[in-house]
Design a protein around this motif. Structure first.
Motif, PDB file in Angstrom:
ATOM      1  N   VAL A   1       0.957  -1.188   0.081  1.00 47.31           N
ATOM      2  CA  VAL A   1       0.010  -0.016  -0.066  1.00 47.31           C
ATOM      3  C   VAL A   1       1.037   1.258  -0.068  1.00 47.31           C
ATOM      4  CG1 VAL A   1      -1.572   1.207   1.395  1.00 47.31           C
ATOM      5  CG2 VAL A   1      -1.994  -1.034   0.846  1.00 47.31           C
ATOM      6  N   CYS A   2       1.979   1.179   0.756  1.00 49.10           N
ATOM      7  CA  CYS A   2       2.730   2.262   0.682  1.00 49.10           C
ATOM      8  C   CYS A   2       3.354   2.683  -0.463  1.00 49.10           C
ATOM      9  CB  CYS A   2       3.882   2.187   2.025  1.00 49.10           C
ATOM     10  SG  CYS A   2       3.065   2.270   3.692  1.00 49.10           S
ATOM     11  N   THR A   3       3.807   1.618  -1.050  1.00 53.57           N
ATOM     12  CA  THR A   3       4.445   1.914  -2.413  1.00 53.57           C
ATOM     13  C   THR A   3       3.694   2.290  -3.248  1.00 53.57           C
ATOM     14  OG1 THR A   3       5.896  -0.013  -1.787  1.00 53.57           O
ATOM     15  CG2 THR A   3       5.811   0.511  -4.180  1.00 53.57           C
ATOM     16  N   TRP A   4       2.302   1.697  -3.362  1.00 51.18           N
ATOM     17  CA  TRP A   4       1.298   2.235  -4.301  1.00 51.18           C
ATOM     18  C   TRP A   4       0.762   3.678  -4.050  1.00 51.18           C
ATOM     19  CZ3 TRP A   4      -3.667   3.431  -3.848  1.00 51.18           C
ATOM     20  CH2 TRP A   4      -4.766   3.600  -5.087  1.00 51.18           C
ATOM     21  N   SER A   5       0.731   3.921  -2.926  1.00 50.37           N
ATOM     22  CA  SER A   5       0.297   5.278  -2.436  1.00 50.37           C
ATOM     23  C   SER A   5       1.385   6.321  -2.845  1.00 50.37           C
ATOM     24  CB  SER A   5      -0.017   5.388  -0.862  1.00 50.37           C
ATOM     25  OG  SER A   5       0.986   5.161  -0.070  1.00 50.37           O
ATOM     26  N   GLY A   6       2.538   5.915  -2.790  1.00 52.62           N
ATOM     27  CA  GLY A   6       3.603   7.046  -3.200  1.00 52.62           C
ATOM     28  C   GLY A   6       3.498   7.056  -4.530  1.00 52.62           C
ATOM     29  N   ALA A   7       3.071   6.178  -5.254  1.00 56.81           N
ATOM     30  CA  ALA A   7       3.139   6.301  -6.737  1.00 56.81           C
ATOM     31  C   ALA A   7       1.786   7.135  -7.214  1.00 56.81           C
ATOM     32  CB  ALA A   7       3.145   5.122  -7.475  1.00 56.81           C
ATOM     33  N   GLN A   8       0.688   6.993  -6.388  1.00 58.41           N
ATOM     34  CA  GLN A   8      -0.529   7.643  -6.815  1.00 58.41           C
ATOM     35  C   GLN A   8      -0.746   8.975  -5.897  1.00 58.41           C
ATOM     36  OE1 GLN A   8      -2.580   6.536  -8.883  1.00 58.41           O
ATOM     37  NE2 GLN A   8      -1.148   4.599  -9.467  1.00 58.41           N
ATOM     38  N   GLY A   9       0.111   9.352  -4.982  1.00 61.88           N
ATOM     39  CA  GLY A   9       0.045  10.677  -4.456  1.00 61.88           C
ATOM     40  C   GLY A   9      -1.258  10.822  -3.094  1.00 61.88           C
ATOM     41  N   GLN A  10      -2.421  11.481  -3.436  1.00 62.25           N
ATOM     42  CA  GLN A  10      -3.089  11.772  -2.653  1.00 62.25           C
ATOM     43  C   GLN A  10      -4.256  10.812  -2.394  1.00 62.25           C
ATOM     44  OE1 GLN A  10      -2.839  14.848  -1.026  1.00 62.25           O
ATOM     45  NE2 GLN A  10      -1.048  15.172  -2.464  1.00 62.25           N
ATOM     46  N   ASP A  11      -4.507   9.803  -3.066  1.00 65.99           N
ATOM     47  CA  ASP A  11      -5.697   8.789  -2.690  1.00 65.99           C
ATOM     48  C   ASP A  11      -5.546   8.233  -1.343  1.00 65.99           C
ATOM     49  OD1 ASP A  11      -6.829   9.409  -5.128  1.00 65.99           O
ATOM     50  OD2 ASP A  11      -5.878   7.807  -6.093  1.00 65.99           O
ATOM     51  N   LEU A  12      -6.622   8.192  -0.559  1.00 62.64           N
ATOM     52  CA  LEU A  12      -6.845   7.544   0.761  1.00 62.64           C
ATOM     53  C   LEU A  12      -7.069   6.100   0.629  1.00 62.64           C
ATOM     54  CD1 LEU A  12      -6.915   7.798   3.972  1.00 62.64           C
ATOM     55  CD2 LEU A  12      -9.461   7.970   3.507  1.00 62.64           C
ATOM     56  N   GLN A  13      -6.167   5.272   1.459  1.00 64.31           N
ATOM     57  CA  GLN A  13      -6.206   3.816   1.551  1.00 64.31           C
ATOM     58  C   GLN A  13      -6.489   3.381   3.081  1.00 64.31           C
ATOM     59  OE1 GLN A  13      -6.392   1.918  -0.918  1.00 64.31           O
ATOM     60  NE2 GLN A  13      -6.095   3.658  -2.343  1.00 64.31           N
ATOM     61  N   VAL A  14      -7.380   2.485   3.051  1.00 63.70           N
ATOM     62  CA  VAL A  14      -7.697   2.074   4.487  1.00 63.70           C
ATOM     63  C   VAL A  14      -7.181   0.483   4.372  1.00 63.70           C
ATOM     64  CG1 VAL A  14      -9.591   1.233   6.275  1.00 63.70           C
ATOM     65  CG2 VAL A  14      -9.802   3.164   4.768  1.00 63.70           C
ATOM     66  N   VAL A  15      -5.989   0.543   5.183  1.00 62.34           N
ATOM     67  CA  VAL A  15      -5.504  -0.823   5.518  1.00 62.34           C
ATOM     68  C   VAL A  15      -5.834  -1.548   6.498  1.00 62.34           C
ATOM     69  CG1 VAL A  15      -3.094  -2.104   5.365  1.00 62.34           C
ATOM     70  CG2 VAL A  15      -3.648   0.286   4.112  1.00 62.34           C
ATOM     71  N   GLN A  16      -6.310  -2.980   6.386  1.00 63.10           N
ATOM     72  CA  GLN A  16      -6.581  -4.154   7.420  1.00 63.10           C
ATOM     73  C   GLN A  16      -5.710  -5.299   7.092  1.00 63.10           C
ATOM     74  OE1 GLN A  16     -11.241  -2.798   6.897  1.00 63.10           O
ATOM     75  NE2 GLN A  16     -10.776  -4.621   8.825  1.00 63.10           N
ATOM     76  N   PRO A  17      -5.261  -6.091   8.143  1.00 60.01           N
ATOM     77  CA  PRO A  17      -4.805  -7.494   7.690  1.00 60.01           C
ATOM     78  C   PRO A  17      -6.036  -8.356   7.396  1.00 60.01           C
ATOM     79  CG  PRO A  17      -4.939  -7.103  10.228  1.00 60.01           C
ATOM     80  CD  PRO A  17      -5.187  -5.525   9.644  1.00 60.01           C
ATOM     81  N   PRO A  18      -6.184  -9.051   6.425  1.00 58.87           N
ATOM     82  CA  PRO A  18      -7.009  -9.970   5.992  1.00 58.87           C
ATOM     83  C   PRO A  18      -7.369 -11.025   6.948  1.00 58.87           C
ATOM     84  CG  PRO A  18      -5.028 -10.589   4.598  1.00 58.87           C
ATOM     85  CD  PRO A  18      -4.673  -9.347   5.538  1.00 58.87           C
ATOM     86  N   GLY A  19      -6.699 -11.326   7.719  1.00 60.85           N
ATOM     87  CA  GLY A  19      -7.130 -12.699   8.472  1.00 60.85           C
ATOM     88  C   GLY A  19      -7.005 -14.003   7.762  1.00 60.85           C
ATOM     89  N   PRO A  20      -7.459 -14.953   8.187  1.00 62.87           N
ATOM     90  CA  PRO A  20      -8.562 -15.033   9.302  1.00 62.87           C
ATOM     91  C   PRO A  20      -7.660 -14.922  10.640  1.00 62.87           C
ATOM     92  CG  PRO A  20      -8.190 -17.417   8.703  1.00 62.87           C
ATOM     93  CD  PRO A  20      -7.634 -16.265   7.621  1.00 62.87           C
ATOM     94  N   LEU A  21      -8.214 -14.342  11.619  1.00 61.39           N
ATOM     95  CA  LEU A  21      -7.739 -14.181  12.958  1.00 61.39           C
ATOM     96  C   LEU A  21      -8.864 -15.185  13.814  1.00 61.39           C
ATOM     97  CD1 LEU A  21      -7.337 -10.318  13.272  1.00 61.39           C
ATOM     98  CD2 LEU A  21      -5.732 -12.131  12.604  1.00 61.39           C
ATOM     99  N   SER A  22      -7.816 -16.074  14.654  1.00 57.80           N
ATOM    100  CA  SER A  22      -8.568 -16.912  15.584  1.00 57.80           C
ATOM    101  C   SER A  22      -8.306 -16.591  16.945  1.00 57.80           C
ATOM    102  CB  SER A  22      -8.271 -18.418  15.212  1.00 57.80           C
ATOM    103  OG  SER A  22      -8.322 -18.773  14.255  1.00 57.80           O
ATOM    104  N   VAL A  23      -9.669 -16.591  17.776  1.00 56.96           N
ATOM    105  CA  VAL A  23      -9.235 -16.028  19.309  1.00 56.96           C
ATOM    106  C   VAL A  23     -10.395 -16.992  19.922  1.00 56.96           C
ATOM    107  CG1 VAL A  23     -11.200 -14.391  18.889  1.00 56.96           C
ATOM    108  CG2 VAL A  23      -9.582 -14.085  20.798  1.00 56.96           C
ATOM    109  N   SER A  24      -9.758 -17.286  21.181  1.00 57.43           N
ATOM    110  CA  SER A  24     -10.725 -18.087  22.019  1.00 57.43           C
ATOM    111  C   SER A  24     -11.585 -17.248  22.681  1.00 57.43           C
ATOM    112  CB  SER A  24      -9.814 -18.615  23.166  1.00 57.43           C
ATOM    113  OG  SER A  24      -8.828 -19.660  22.502  1.00 57.43           O
ATOM    114  N   ALA A  25     -13.015 -17.724  22.953  1.00 60.69           N
ATOM    115  CA  ALA A  25     -13.759 -17.374  23.745  1.00 60.69           C
ATOM    116  C   ALA A  25     -13.399 -16.686  25.154  1.00 60.69           C
ATOM    117  CB  ALA A  25     -15.124 -18.294  23.858  1.00 60.69           C
ATOM    118  N   GLY A  26     -13.829 -15.579  25.423  1.00 61.50           N
ATOM    119  CA  GLY A  26     -13.259 -14.942  26.655  1.00 61.50           C
ATOM    120  C   GLY A  26     -12.217 -14.048  26.678  1.00 61.50           C
ATOM    121  N   GLU A  27     -11.295 -14.196  25.579  1.00 59.99           N
ATOM    122  CA  GLU A  27     -10.239 -13.627  25.272  1.00 59.99           C
ATOM    123  C   GLU A  27     -10.377 -11.958  24.853  1.00 59.99           C
ATOM    124  OE1 GLU A  27      -7.166 -15.741  23.206  1.00 59.99           O
ATOM    125  OE2 GLU A  27      -6.803 -17.225  24.770  1.00 59.99           O
TER     126      GLU A  27
END
Length: 506
Positions: free
Chosen positions: A28-54
């Motif tokens: 994303v950083c590389t692409w945004s540096g090339a594109q300039g002003q466009d906003l990007q929302v970056v999230q890890p895709p997952g899947p994330l596993s978590v135990s109940a109660g945590e």
């Protein structure tokens, strides 16, 4: 410069799926540096596993120029649902932002995760307005909740089941994830074979529930037995177990015995104890009544308290003491037992009282019984007399028809010399005796031999020169024909019958 800062701070933000998130952030950083002003929302895709109660950590970074407006976290793609987090207003006390002063890092923490928290979470940038509109959304982070099964629950029959039959039991557990689970049934230390458990829903879900059914045979020894349902799941460090006492649904019917001491027949004027016992029953709710009727007078036995046996079953007794009087002979005693929801059990016994030594052997007999015995004795006596009379008449008739047919006299005479010598077989005297069966006639009538006359001939021979003189008498039965003169019969014919008597001469 901002991308480099985020990459350096990445290990402090989230540790799971770190490599994937760093690669995505670098692109994303590389692409945004090339594109300039466009906003990007970056999230890890997952899947994330978590135990109940945590606690679950969700990462979100804004890269590029962003318009005025807030940032929100949504579960699922439906934006009409209330967000789980908003930087402008609080929606949930469970969600908190990690860096409150950052203008680009909107990572949050979600505490006390539950199975229903599984799903896909989106970090969304809104444009200010009235109302605000969605400007950019992250690709979403998939979250799966590893949930432990709930404590299993066992349900059995709604009413008691009698020993010797089988009962159906169900074991259930829910709110677990992932789907794979194992259910085991045990009766004491023995395994019970059961069908494969049913896991619902059949498709993908954030959590599941399981139901297992077992058919359990019951015996009278299961009063203290335990039925165990055991759950094994990957989220558990040790299996979960639920215990069910089989005595809660088991019913063991009583063994009813009614007896007298001493045993029948009972001697007159002896004290008798009639006792009724209900043994080996379960549960302990039982009714027991012992009673007897004596000349329309009811007698009730004394019931004891219920006692527990070693195997968990129970016993109860009732007894009644009476005197073995003559009026109690053939009296009946009844024991009634009512256990749980079973039908009433009836047991009966009768007193048989006998006379003591020296008393009449007919004691205890009813008047009608005495009359019957007397009648039978009279009839038997008459039959005996009749049989004897018939036998006598038959023998008398038989003897009357028999006539003596011959007589043989054998006389052996002694010789005058006094010495014994062998007798001479030729020195025999025969006597013919003629018996006429015809009726007697007058002396003036001539006697004619009848064809059916019988006679005996006596023939005399000269005695021998020895000192013994033997006289034989042969009675020979011969049928005579009507002939003018009958020749003398020959002695000792093969067909003759005779009796001889030997007379010793002087």
């Amino acid at each position: 410069m901002r991308c480099q800062q985020m990459i350096m701070e990445a290990p402090k933000v989230y540790s799971r799926g770190l490599l994937t998130w760093l690669l995505a952030l670098q692109l994303v950083c590389t692409w945004s540096g090339a594109q300039g002003q466009d906003l990007q929302v970056v999230q890890p895709p997952g899947p994330l596993s978590v135990s109940a109660g945590e606690t679950l950590t969700l990462n979100c970074d804004l890269i590029g120029r962003s318009p005025p407006g807030g940032v929100r976290w949504h579960k699922g793609s439906d934006r009409k649902q209330p967000p789980i987090y908003s930087d402008l207003e609080a929606y949930s006390s469970r969600a908190t932002r990690i860096y409150n002063v950052s203008q680009t890092d909107f990572s949050i923490r979600l505490s006390n995760i539950r199975p229903e928290d599984a799903g896909t979470y989106y970090c969304v940038k809104y444009r200010a307005g009235s109302p605000e509109t969605e400007y950019r959304s992250g690709a979403g982070t998939e979250v799966s909740v590893i949930a432990t099964p709930s404590q299993p629950s066992i349900s059995g029959p709604t009413s008691r089941v009698e020993s010797g039959t089988s009962a159906t039991f169900n074991c259930t557990s829910d709110r677990f994830s992932p789907r794979e689970i194992r259910v085991t049934w045990l009766k004491g230390m023995s395994w019970i074979k059961a069908p494969k458990p049913i896991v619902l829903p059949e498709g993908e879900s954030i959590s599941y529930q399981v139901r297992s059914t077992a058919e359990v045979p019951l015996t009278k020894d299961d009063v203290k037995s335990q039925l165990i349902c055991q759950i094994d799941h990957e989220t558990l460090q040790s299996p979960l177990q639920e215990v069910f006492r089989l005595g809660e649904i088991l019913r063991v019917p009583p063994r009813v015995q009614l007896e007298t001491k001493p045993l029948n027949p009972i001697q007159l004027n002896v004290s008798v104890t009639i006792s009724c016992s209900a043994e080996g029953f379960y549960p302990n709710d039982i009714g027991l009544v012992l009673f007897g009727n004596n000349n329309n007078k009811s007698e009730i036995g004394t019931a004891e308290s219920v006692t527990e046996n070693r195997d968990g079953t129970f016993t109860r007794r009732s007894s009644l003491e009476v005197e073995a009087t003559e009026e109690r002979n053939h009296s009946v005693f009844i024991c009634q037992v009512k256990h749980n929801s079973l039908a009433t059990i009836n047991a009966t016994t009768m007193l048989i009282i006998r006379a003591t030594a020296g008393e009449s052997g007919s004691f205890g007999q009813k008047p009608e019984d005495k009359r019957i015995i007397i009648i039978i004795a009279v009839v038997c006596s008459l039959l005996v007399i009749l049989v004897v009379a018939v036998i006598y008449l038959i023998r008398a008739r038989h003897n009357k028809g028999k006539d003596p047919t011959s007589v043989r006299l054998h006389e052996s005479e002694k010789t005058s010399g006094g010495t014994n010598q062998d007798p001479d077989p030729n020195n025999v005297t025969y006597a013919d005796l003629n018996f006429d069966k015809t009726p007697k006639k007058s002396p003036h009538q001539g006697v004619e031999p009848s064809p059916q006359s019988e006679y005996a001939s006596i023939q005399t021979a000269q005695p021998a020169a020895n000192n013994e003189n033997v006289t034989y008498a042969d009675l020979d039965m011969v049928h005579l024909s009507k002939a003018p003169k009958r020749p003398a019969p020959r002695p000792e014919e093969a067909s003759s019958e005779y009796a001889s008597v030997q007379v010793q001469g002087k």
